[in-house]
Design a protein around this motif. Structure first.
Motif, PDB file in Angstrom:
ATOM      1  N   ARG A  97       0.858  -1.177   0.000  1.00  0.00           N
ATOM      2  CA  ARG A  97       0.000   0.000   0.000  1.00  0.00           C
ATOM      3  C   ARG A  97       0.895   1.228   0.000  1.00  0.00           C
ATOM      4  NH1 ARG A  97      -5.564   1.015   2.295  1.00  0.00           N
ATOM      5  NH2 ARG A  97      -5.771  -1.176   2.814  1.00  0.00           N
ATOM      6  N   PRO A  98       0.663   2.167  -0.912  1.00  0.00           N
ATOM      7  CA  PRO A  98       1.533   3.352  -0.964  1.00  0.00           C
ATOM      8  C   PRO A  98       1.382   4.210   0.292  1.00  0.00           C
ATOM      9  CG  PRO A  98       0.156   3.221  -2.937  1.00  0.00           C
ATOM     10  CD  PRO A  98      -0.369   2.209  -1.960  1.00  0.00           C
ATOM     11  N   ILE A  99       2.434   4.959   0.586  1.00  0.00           N
ATOM     12  CA  ILE A  99       2.347   5.935   1.679  1.00  0.00           C
ATOM     13  C   ILE A  99       2.337   7.362   1.137  1.00  0.00           C
ATOM     14  CG2 ILE A  99       3.406   4.372   3.349  1.00  0.00           C
ATOM     15  CD1 ILE A  99       5.946   6.150   3.132  1.00  0.00           C
ATOM     16  N   LEU A 100       2.486   7.489  -0.176  1.00  0.00           N
ATOM     17  CA  LEU A 100       2.347   8.805  -0.802  1.00  0.00           C
ATOM     18  C   LEU A 100       1.744   8.591  -2.187  1.00  0.00           C
ATOM     19  CD1 LEU A 100       5.017  11.669  -0.910  1.00  0.00           C
ATOM     20  CD2 LEU A 100       3.577  11.139  -2.878  1.00  0.00           C
ATOM     21  N   ALA A 101       0.727   9.371  -2.502  1.00  0.00           N
ATOM     22  CA  ALA A 101       0.140   9.300  -3.844  1.00  0.00           C
ATOM     23  C   ALA A 101      -0.104  10.712  -4.342  1.00  0.00           C
ATOM     24  CB  ALA A 101      -1.175   8.517  -3.833  1.00  0.00           C
ATOM     25  N   ALA A 102       0.145  10.912  -5.632  1.00  0.00           N
ATOM     26  CA  ALA A 102      -0.100  12.216  -6.246  1.00  0.00           C
ATOM     27  C   ALA A 102      -0.955  12.030  -7.485  1.00  0.00           C
ATOM     28  CB  ALA A 102       1.216  12.889  -6.615  1.00  0.00           C
ATOM     29  N   GLY A 103      -1.968  12.886  -7.620  1.00  0.00           N
ATOM     30  CA  GLY A 103      -2.839  12.838  -8.779  1.00  0.00           C
ATOM     31  C   GLY A 103      -3.339  14.224  -9.106  1.00  0.00           C
ATOM     32  N   ASN A 104      -4.265  14.316 -10.057  1.00  0.00           N
ATOM     33  CA  ASN A 104      -4.823  15.629 -10.354  1.00  0.00           C
ATOM     34  C   ASN A 104      -6.279  15.570 -10.755  1.00  0.00           C
ATOM     35  OD1 ASN A 104      -4.261  14.540 -13.070  1.00  0.00           O
ATOM     36  ND2 ASN A 104      -4.889  16.575 -13.734  1.00  0.00           N
ATOM     37  N   SER A 105      -6.871  14.373 -10.846  1.00  0.00           N
ATOM     38  CA  SER A 105      -8.224  14.317 -11.412  1.00  0.00           C
ATOM     39  C   SER A 105      -9.100  13.325 -10.671  1.00  0.00           C
ATOM     40  CB  SER A 105      -8.154  13.944 -12.896  1.00  0.00           C
ATOM     41  OG  SER A 105      -7.968  12.552 -13.023  1.00  0.00           O
ATOM     42  N   ASN A 106     -10.368  13.282 -11.056  1.00  0.00           N
ATOM     43  CA  ASN A 106     -11.315  12.361 -10.437  1.00  0.00           C
ATOM     44  C   ASN A 106     -10.876  10.905 -10.586  1.00  0.00           C
ATOM     45  OD1 ASN A 106     -12.829  14.648  -9.946  1.00  0.00           O
ATOM     46  ND2 ASN A 106     -14.156  14.382 -11.735  1.00  0.00           N
ATOM     47  N   GLY A 107     -10.167  10.614 -11.640  1.00  0.00           N
ATOM     48  CA  GLY A 107      -9.692   9.244 -11.867  1.00  0.00           C
ATOM     49  C   GLY A 107      -8.636   8.802 -10.874  1.00  0.00           C
ATOM     50  N   ASP A 108      -8.123   9.748 -10.097  1.00  0.00           N
ATOM     51  CA  ASP A 108      -7.092   9.418  -9.103  1.00  0.00           C
ATOM     52  C   ASP A 108      -7.659   9.241  -7.695  1.00  0.00           C
ATOM     53  OD1 ASP A 108      -4.956   9.668 -10.986  1.00  0.00           O
ATOM     54  OD2 ASP A 108      -5.181  11.849 -10.859  1.00  0.00           O
ATOM     55  N   ILE A 109      -8.954   9.478  -7.527  1.00  0.00           N
ATOM     56  CA  ILE A 109      -9.537   9.499  -6.181  1.00  0.00           C
ATOM     57  C   ILE A 109      -9.303   8.182  -5.443  1.00  0.00           C
ATOM     58  CG2 ILE A 109     -11.738   9.519  -4.922  1.00  0.00           C
ATOM     59  CD1 ILE A 109     -12.702  11.688  -6.921  1.00  0.00           C
ATOM     60  N   GLU A 110      -9.626   7.072  -6.087  1.00  0.00           N
ATOM     61  CA  GLU A 110      -9.513   5.781  -5.397  1.00  0.00           C
ATOM     62  C   GLU A 110      -8.059   5.467  -5.036  1.00  0.00           C
ATOM     63  OE1 GLU A 110     -11.375   6.356  -8.065  1.00  0.00           O
ATOM     64  OE2 GLU A 110     -13.396   5.592  -7.690  1.00  0.00           O
ATOM     65  N   MET A 111      -7.134   5.820  -5.901  1.00  0.00           N
ATOM     66  CA  MET A 111      -5.715   5.600  -5.585  1.00  0.00           C
ATOM     67  C   MET A 111      -5.318   6.421  -4.356  1.00  0.00           C
ATOM     68  SD  MET A 111      -2.397   6.069  -8.066  1.00  0.00           S
ATOM     69  CE  MET A 111      -2.417   7.861  -8.312  1.00  0.00           C
ATOM     70  N   LEU A 112      -5.804   7.642  -4.289  1.00  0.00           N
ATOM     71  CA  LEU A 112      -5.497   8.494  -3.133  1.00  0.00           C
ATOM     72  C   LEU A 112      -6.160   7.929  -1.875  1.00  0.00           C
ATOM     73  CD1 LEU A 112      -5.936  11.815  -5.093  1.00  0.00           C
ATOM     74  CD2 LEU A 112      -3.814  11.153  -3.985  1.00  0.00           C
ATOM     75  N   GLU A 113      -7.382   7.426  -2.013  1.00  0.00           N
ATOM     76  CA  GLU A 113      -8.072   6.856  -0.850  1.00  0.00           C
ATOM     77  C   GLU A 113      -7.387   5.597  -0.328  1.00  0.00           C
ATOM     78  OE1 GLU A 113     -12.666   8.378  -1.516  1.00  0.00           O
ATOM     79  OE2 GLU A 113     -12.025   6.547  -2.515  1.00  0.00           O
ATOM     80  N   PHE A 114      -6.787   4.845  -1.231  1.00  0.00           N
ATOM     81  CA  PHE A 114      -6.105   3.602  -0.841  1.00  0.00           C
ATOM     82  C   PHE A 114      -4.786   3.895  -0.116  1.00  0.00           C
ATOM     83  CE2 PHE A 114      -3.480  -0.219  -2.215  1.00  0.00           C
ATOM     84  CZ  PHE A 114      -4.121  -1.122  -1.388  1.00  0.00           C
ATOM     85  N   THR A 115      -4.264   5.082  -0.333  1.00  0.00           N
ATOM     86  CA  THR A 115      -2.962   5.459   0.211  1.00  0.00           C
ATOM     87  C   THR A 115      -3.079   5.854   1.677  1.00  0.00           C
ATOM     88  OG1 THR A 115      -2.230   6.160  -1.970  1.00  0.00           O
ATOM     89  CG2 THR A 115      -1.079   7.131  -0.066  1.00  0.00           C
ATOM     90  N   ARG A 116      -2.190   5.331   2.502  1.00  0.00           N
ATOM     91  CA  ARG A 116      -2.161   5.740   3.901  1.00  0.00           C
ATOM     92  C   ARG A 116      -0.936   6.600   4.107  1.00  0.00           C
ATOM     93  NH1 ARG A 116      -3.861   0.140   6.288  1.00  0.00           N
ATOM     94  NH2 ARG A 116      -6.090   0.178   5.854  1.00  0.00           N
ATOM     95  N   GLY A 117      -1.150   7.905   4.047  1.00  0.00           N
ATOM     96  CA  GLY A 117      -0.025   8.812   4.188  1.00  0.00           C
ATOM     97  C   GLY A 117      -0.353  10.122   3.493  1.00  0.00           C
ATOM     98  N   LEU A 118       0.555  10.627   2.700  1.00  0.00           N
ATOM     99  CA  LEU A 118       0.340  11.920   2.057  1.00  0.00           C
ATOM    100  C   LEU A 118      -0.407  11.765   0.745  1.00  0.00           C
ATOM    101  CD1 LEU A 118       1.229  14.999   2.462  1.00  0.00           C
ATOM    102  CD2 LEU A 118       2.822  14.522   0.603  1.00  0.00           C
ATOM    103  N   ARG A 119      -1.524  12.496   0.634  1.00  0.00           N
ATOM    104  CA  ARG A 119      -2.284  12.556  -0.619  1.00  0.00           C
ATOM    105  C   ARG A 119      -2.084  13.940  -1.222  1.00  0.00           C
ATOM    106  NH1 ARG A 119      -6.523  10.136   3.112  1.00  0.00           N
ATOM    107  NH2 ARG A 119      -6.501   7.940   2.565  1.00  0.00           N
TER     108      ARG A 119
END
Lengths: 294, 294
Positions: free
Chosen positions: B226-248
């Motif tokens: 499970r990532p501890i940092l995720a970076a995105g910019n759009s609605n398509g990244d929401i679930e990846m950011l939610e799965f991340t425990r740490g910095l979004r």
């Protein structure tokens, strides 16, 4: 280095190849791929993962009495495993009814749990289970000369991957401890996963069976590079070895005293090795030990 | 470090998080995942991969006159791209006929070639193509502050991955040069592959669309952590950011002068960022430069 390998043409072929790679191939292209069952650890008398699944079927039958008169739960519950072998034999003979029952049970054995919970179940299995005849924990059933080869390759700038027909998520929890291969470099068979809430869950849907022609496909999908070294032991490794441009290594199980002596499932691979000049590692002749003597 | 990031709460949030990680998290768990389009490189006025595909459609229409009165080849051949936008608009309105034509053309654009030949076509595109309005090669359209962030994280023991809706095999040939991320750490959308002879070939079958809830599924399948940092910019990244425990981290496109100013496709992600306290990087306020000034 390679002290568990006897001096001879097999060891010489490996060392000569690796020395050439060090001078000719940039480190990022030094990709080596290893089958797991029968190549890195013992696959007899049954796949380790089958033991894991049978224990789960038994647990399911213990929790739900209605499963106890249905296969494969009946076999797991009573310990009378003849049905399993028959199901596989009939499958190869064109009668798939029992094999489908087995497959459905395999796929649903650990479905609808988070991937972390799945890893915990695998951890619990390996903490307890022992090989039925070798008298070792499964985590001590890796082949010491192959582990030594992994370290040697790393030392020469290679990156090692597992590319196995076994379950990706079954192998990952132990590959670091056993082989020094981290979970992100484990390619294997898988069920589909799905995201819900903030977690990833297993499903009972098949995704990839990472065997035969799927091995080069899956390894390329994951790595994006063609390996320069591949090691396998069975017919299911042929396509991965053919895709590899460099050293092809086939482990030959010919050591009934220290491990097992069998060619079933490896006939075509051994024929090809002879015809194509692949390097064959005889457990009996090329290895000074099979398992870690420690 | 992070000289392209202005001092302020965004930069402070990143640095504070990373310093805590260095003292609390073992290196093997320092996994950071990055969306690509709009997060690491510019996605406007069209996805870079769409430019790649349109050039291929045009090439196909040039080679085969019968394609010139069929979409999307007609649009690519004439340069009148209105049909494309209409196809997407109608798709969201529930009329899929044109979108299916587009999808079929996308899937077949580079099918039945070896994966190496596919990489060569991508290389040829990037060697020649320039961004239509920024006047830079596409390979210079990466965001300098994000590349700097990648280097900073690496320096702190992180392992960076790309997890993008873009084509895995479209990104791989340039991610090392642009981001220092090797091809084995690129997760993206893919077509099915097949093995034949000694090679792996592309097919025209869809495999994964690595967007939305598939992002955490695919990244977990590939990484097993499970990532501890995720970076995105759009609605398509929401679930990846939610799965991340740490910095979004969410990149906000609000800089019409230096890049583009848009929220379309990011509305829900920006709302969630505000509600959940995710870190938002404003291109305009947080970055001293958008592209490499060199």
């Amino acid at each position: 280095m390679l002290e568990f390998w006897r001096d001879g043409p097999t060891k010489a072929a490996i060392v000569d190849f690796v020395e050439r790679v060090v001078s000719d191939v940039p480190p990022e292209e030094r990709v080596a791929v290893f089958d797991n069952d029968g190549t890195l650890w013992c696959e007899k008398p049954m796949y380790v993962q089958l033991d894991f699944l049978l224990r789960r079927f038994k647990e399911q039958a213990e929790a739900d009495a209605s499963l106890r008169d249905r296969q494969p739960y009946l076999a797991a519950y009573t310990g009378d495993l003849g049905w399993l072998g028959d199901a596989v034999t009939k499958h190869y003979g064109g009668d798939d009814a029992d094999f489908k029952l087995l497959l459905a049970a395999v796929l649903s054995a650990h479905h609808a749990i988070t991937v972390e919970e799945h890893a915990s179940r695998v951890d619990a299995f390996f903490a307890e289970a022992r090989h039925p005849t070798l008298g070792r924990q499964y985590t001590s059933c890796g082949y010491a000369p192959m582990v030594e080869l992994l370290r040697y390759l790393e030392d020469k700038g290679f990156t090692n991957y597992i590319v196995s027909g076994g379950g990706r998520d079954f192998m990952r929890p132990v590959t670091w401890q056993m082989y020094g291969i981290p979970r992100e470099r484990v390619v294997g068979s898988s069920v589909g996963l799905r995201f819900e809430g903030a977690d990833v869950y297993t499903t009972a849907e098949p995704e990839f069976l990472d065997d035969g022609p799927m091995k080069p496909v899956r390894l390329w999908s994951r790595i994006g590079r063609r390996p320069i070294l591949a090691a396998g032991n069975s017919n299911g490794d042929i396509e991965m070895l053919e895709f590899t441009r460099g050293l092809r290594l086939l482990v030959r199980h010919d050591d009934a005293d220290r491990e097992f002596d069998y060619v079933t499932g490896a006939e075509k691979a051994l024929d090809l090795a002879a015809a194509e000049g692949w390097t064959v590692a005889s457990m009996k002749s090329d290895w000074t030990t099979v398992f870690d003597p420690g």
